[in-house]
Design a protein around this motif. Structure first.
Motif, PDB file in Angstrom:
ATOM      1  N   VAL A 174       0.873  -1.172   0.000  1.00  0.00           N
ATOM      2  CA  VAL A 174       0.000   0.000   0.000  1.00  0.00           C
ATOM      3  C   VAL A 174       0.911   1.223   0.000  1.00  0.00           C
ATOM      4  O   VAL A 174       1.812   1.333   0.834  1.00  0.00           O
ATOM      5  N   THR A 175       0.712   2.134  -0.946  1.00  0.00           N
ATOM      6  CA  THR A 175       1.567   3.316  -1.003  1.00  0.00           C
ATOM      7  C   THR A 175       1.087   4.365   0.001  1.00  0.00           C
ATOM      8  O   THR A 175      -0.091   4.426   0.359  1.00  0.00           O
ATOM      9  N   THR A 176       2.031   5.216   0.434  1.00  0.00           N
ATOM     10  CA  THR A 176       1.750   6.247   1.436  1.00  0.00           C
ATOM     11  C   THR A 176       2.486   7.529   1.075  1.00  0.00           C
ATOM     12  O   THR A 176       3.315   7.550   0.162  1.00  0.00           O
ATOM     13  N   ALA A 177       2.207   8.581   1.820  1.00  0.00           N
ATOM     14  CA  ALA A 177       2.888   9.857   1.604  1.00  0.00           C
ATOM     15  C   ALA A 177       4.162   9.896   2.447  1.00  0.00           C
ATOM     16  O   ALA A 177       4.277  10.625   3.429  1.00  0.00           O
ATOM     17  N   ALA A 179       7.461   7.621   4.512  1.00  0.00           N
ATOM     18  CA  ALA A 179       7.512   6.595   5.558  1.00  0.00           C
ATOM     19  C   ALA A 179       6.787   7.041   6.825  1.00  0.00           C
ATOM     20  O   ALA A 179       6.154   6.232   7.507  1.00  0.00           O
ATOM     21  N   MET A 180       6.881   8.341   7.187  1.00  0.00           N
ATOM     22  CA  MET A 180       6.202   8.807   8.391  1.00  0.00           C
ATOM     23  C   MET A 180       4.699   8.630   8.281  1.00  0.00           C
ATOM     24  O   MET A 180       4.020   8.302   9.258  1.00  0.00           O
ATOM     25  N   ASN A 181       4.151   8.818   7.089  1.00  0.00           N
ATOM     26  CA  ASN A 181       2.727   8.585   6.875  1.00  0.00           C
ATOM     27  C   ASN A 181       2.397   7.108   7.060  1.00  0.00           C
ATOM     28  O   ASN A 181       1.355   6.757   7.629  1.00  0.00           O
ATOM     29  N   ALA A 182       3.284   6.236   6.603  1.00  0.00           N
ATOM     30  CA  ALA A 182       3.085   4.795   6.793  1.00  0.00           C
ATOM     31  C   ALA A 182       3.081   4.444   8.283  1.00  0.00           C
ATOM     32  O   ALA A 182       2.236   3.669   8.749  1.00  0.00           O
ATOM     33  N   LEU A 183       4.025   5.019   9.044  1.00  0.00           N
ATOM     34  CA  LEU A 183       4.073   4.766  10.489  1.00  0.00           C
ATOM     35  C   LEU A 183       2.822   5.301  11.171  1.00  0.00           C
ATOM     36  O   LEU A 183       2.247   4.651  12.050  1.00  0.00           O
ATOM     37  N   SER A 184       2.414   6.498  10.765  1.00  0.00           N
ATOM     38  CA  SER A 184       1.240   7.127  11.364  1.00  0.00           C
ATOM     39  C   SER A 184      -0.016   6.296  11.136  1.00  0.00           C
ATOM     40  O   SER A 184      -0.785   6.028  12.073  1.00  0.00           O
ATOM     41  N   PRO A 326       1.611  -4.379   4.801  1.00  0.00           N
ATOM     42  CA  PRO A 326       0.982  -4.478   6.120  1.00  0.00           C
ATOM     43  C   PRO A 326       0.606  -5.874   6.583  1.00  0.00           C
ATOM     44  O   PRO A 326       0.020  -6.021   7.656  1.00  0.00           O
ATOM     45  N   GLY A 327       0.933  -6.891   5.784  1.00  0.00           N
ATOM     46  CA  GLY A 327       0.620  -8.242   6.222  1.00  0.00           C
ATOM     47  C   GLY A 327      -0.866  -8.442   6.452  1.00  0.00           C
ATOM     48  O   GLY A 327      -1.698  -8.050   5.634  1.00  0.00           O
ATOM     49  N   ARG A 328      -1.218  -9.005   7.603  1.00  0.00           N
ATOM     50  CA  ARG A 328      -2.618  -9.329   7.895  1.00  0.00           C
ATOM     51  C   ARG A 328      -3.479  -8.083   8.166  1.00  0.00           C
ATOM     52  O   ARG A 328      -4.692  -8.174   8.296  1.00  0.00           O
ATOM     53  N   PHE A 329      -2.826  -6.919   8.240  1.00  0.00           N
ATOM     54  CA  PHE A 329      -3.557  -5.698   8.588  1.00  0.00           C
ATOM     55  C   PHE A 329      -3.860  -4.823   7.371  1.00  0.00           C
ATOM     56  O   PHE A 329      -4.138  -3.636   7.503  1.00  0.00           O
ATOM     57  N   LYS A 330      -3.826  -5.408   6.197  1.00  0.00           N
ATOM     58  CA  LYS A 330      -3.974  -4.642   4.961  1.00  0.00           C
ATOM     59  C   LYS A 330      -5.278  -3.846   4.919  1.00  0.00           C
ATOM     60  O   LYS A 330      -5.285  -2.657   4.576  1.00  0.00           O
ATOM     61  N   GLU A 331      -6.399  -4.469   5.247  1.00  0.00           N
ATOM     62  CA  GLU A 331      -7.683  -3.773   5.157  1.00  0.00           C
ATOM     63  C   GLU A 331      -7.757  -2.611   6.148  1.00  0.00           C
ATOM     64  O   GLU A 331      -8.301  -1.547   5.836  1.00  0.00           O
ATOM     65  N   LYS A 332      -7.200  -2.790   7.330  1.00  0.00           N
ATOM     66  CA  LYS A 332      -7.188  -1.702   8.321  1.00  0.00           C
ATOM     67  C   LYS A 332      -6.344  -0.531   7.829  1.00  0.00           C
ATOM     68  O   LYS A 332      -6.711   0.636   8.021  1.00  0.00           O
ATOM     69  N   ILE A 333      -5.205  -0.853   7.208  1.00  0.00           N
ATOM     70  CA  ILE A 333      -4.310   0.195   6.706  1.00  0.00           C
ATOM     71  C   ILE A 333      -4.988   0.970   5.563  1.00  0.00           C
ATOM     72  O   ILE A 333      -4.946   2.210   5.521  1.00  0.00           O
ATOM     73  N   ILE A 334      -5.606   0.264   4.638  1.00  0.00           N
ATOM     74  CA  ILE A 334      -6.283   0.928   3.527  1.00  0.00           C
ATOM     75  C   ILE A 334      -7.422   1.806   4.042  1.00  0.00           C
ATOM     76  O   ILE A 334      -7.643   2.926   3.554  1.00  0.00           O
ATOM     77  N   HIS A 335      -8.126   1.320   5.072  1.00  0.00           N
ATOM     78  CA  HIS A 335      -9.217   2.118   5.652  1.00  0.00           C
ATOM     79  C   HIS A 335      -8.685   3.409   6.257  1.00  0.00           C
ATOM     80  O   HIS A 335      -9.263   4.489   6.045  1.00  0.00           O
ATOM     81  N   GLN A 336      -7.594   3.318   6.998  1.00  0.00           N
ATOM     82  CA  GLN A 336      -7.004   4.522   7.602  1.00  0.00           C
ATOM     83  C   GLN A 336      -6.491   5.486   6.532  1.00  0.00           C
ATOM     84  O   GLN A 336      -6.636   6.700   6.655  1.00  0.00           O
TER      85      GLN A 336
END
Length: 468
Positions: A174-177, A179-184, A326-336
């Motif tokens: 999943v792409t992000t803005a 690395a800090m955005n990915a951590l956030s 994000p492994g098993r948390f992909k849907e949660k990450i995309i939602h955020q």
């Protein structure tokens, strides 16, 4: 006779290195030049350099040559950090703000800036790809990108993970803005206000500020400047934490790199307790050894590791292109991501995707690594020469950072004020902890070309320290 000759040549060059005639970071003559100057065969010249390399006096860099690697023995490595259990609420926001205030002042020598300077980046090539992206995209890049991110970019990122046996594909990314955005996004998806997370100590101040803004409690783990966190300390913290966040490869600011055995053990420990690990691996590609160190994600069998990266430290800081697997948390990450950003920036993702193809990124990384490695050696040599006796310096094998520990009577916040008046910016150690520690430490970054002017600034900084 040949054995005696190569040993004699190695002895002569070794003496020049130890005496400082050849300084740390200097590039040595090519093997062909040595053959011509000494009137010897290629085999003899090679044996002489192998002898010097075996003694730790020089280092070989693929497709670049040989460089002086002599480390002065009187510079010790800082000890393992020893954070206390209770945090000190002493405010460091003003200190961070002061350091950041000077980042855009071109008259300041920015030893505090943790990114490569423009001269080390392929800006002209990026500009061409930016124009190409604008021409090739619908609406010239003004349309929304799909929520998971640019498909071509995700494929390119997945392809690059072959260097550490990642076995990822475009659907895993999943792409992000940045690395800090990915951590956030990861922290928001997996924690709630009042939860406790574990991090290294010292650790990048942006991570600490992010955790505080989300109402999280932070346990700072004892960390060694070479091998990273202490495993026993993590074991003790496991019952208290909801999540672990680590910069496993070339941590900022220490430069530590966890050995593979430690990474395997950390991943196994966390999996046993079903605790997620957010892994910030944005420095992993900037290694000085023969191969890229594997991230913890390489040992993740349960999908509990969220592997985060970006090109902010290697290619285009201002493009804000990052990602997470994000492994098993992909849907949660995309939602955020959908809630907080709707979409990633279309045109910069396409630009980076184009650049990552056809081996251009790998070629750029090879050049960047060579430059940064030489810089790190130059810095260490200069600190040994100009700073007070007893100064301790980390020995990073990648990344951009040196962690410098001064006499405990030196306050680096005060050092910053004195240095900035001389147009030199440093990052005081107190910035990298929520506790009242590291007041006599500082982070120096070497993401700029080595010049005589830069050496003179380090010499001036050393004299300021001596005057304190």
């Amino acid at each position: 006779m040949k054995e005696i000759l190569y040993q004699k040549i190695a002895m002569t060059m070794g003496s020049q290195i130890r005496q400082g005639t050849l300084k740390t970071g200097d590039k040595l003559p090519s093997l062909r030049t040595v053959c011509r100057e000494y009137g010897i065969s290629m085999n003899t010249a090679t044996q002489a350099y192998i002898e010097l390399e075996a003694k730790g006096l020089i280092v070989s860099r693929p497709q670049s040559g040989f460089y002086v690697n002599y480390k002065p023995v009187h510079l010790s490595v800082p000890a393992t950090s020893q954070p206390v259990a209770k945090a000190d609420e002493k405010c460091v926001e003003n200190l961070i703000a002061n350091v950041f205030h000077s980042l855009n002042d071109k008259s300041v020598t920015r030893l505090s800036l943790g990114v490569p300077e423009n001269e080390l980046l392929p800006i002209a090539r990026l500009n061409k790809e930016l124009v190409s992206a604008m021409r090739g995209l619908k609406g010239s890049g003004t349309e929304y990108e799909e929520i998971q991110g640019n498909l071509k970019l995700r494929r390119d990122i997945a392809r690059l993970t072959y260097t550490w046996n990642g076995n990822l594909n475009e659907e895993d990314i999943v792409t992000t803005a940045g690395a800090m955005n990915a951590l956030s996004i990861g922290l928001m998806a997996l924690t709630q206000r009042g939860d406790t997370i574990a991090v290294e100590s010292p650790v990048y101040f942006g991570i600490l500020q992010l955790a505080k803004s989300l109402g999280l409690n932070v346990i700072e783990l004892p960390t060694h400047p070479v091998t990273g966190i202490e495993i026993d300390a993590l074991k003790k913290a496991l019952p208290k934490i909801k999540l672990c966040l680590l910069v496993s490869n070339f941590n900022n600011p220490l430069g530590s790199c966890m050995p593979e055995t430690h990474k395997k053990e950390v991943v196994k420990l966390l999996a046993t307790h079903n605790i997620p690990l957010i892994e910030d691996d944005l420095y992993g590609d900037v290694y000085f050894g023969k191969s890229r160190p594997k991230p913890c994600k390489a040992f993740d069998e349960e999908g509990l590791v969220l592997w985060c990266g970006s090109v902010s430290k290697t290619l285009a800081p201002g493009y804000r292109v990052g990602w997470v697997a994000p492994g098993r948390f992909k849907e949660k990450i995309i939602h955020q991501k959908l809630i907080h950003t709707v979409s990633s920036t279309t045109i910069t993702q396409e630009t980076v995707a184009n650049f990552l193809e056809n081996g251009r990124y790998e070629h750029h990384l090879r050049n960047l690594r060579r430059e940064l490695h030489a810089n790190s050696l130059h810095y260490i040599r200069a600190i040994a020469e100009y700073f007070p006796e007893g100064t301790k310096v980390s020995r990073p094998q990648g990344g951009f950072m040196l962690w410098v520990e001064l006499d405990e009577r030196i306050d680096t916040a005060e050092l910053y004020e004195r240095a900035i008046r001389q147009k030199i910016s440093i990052a005081p150690g107190r910035m990298f902890s929520l506790q009242d520690q590291f007041n006599n430490c500082m982070r120096l970054t070497y993401g700029q070309r080595w010049t005589e002017q830069l050496e003179s600034k380090l010499k001036l900084l050393g004299s300021i320290v001596k005057g304190m």
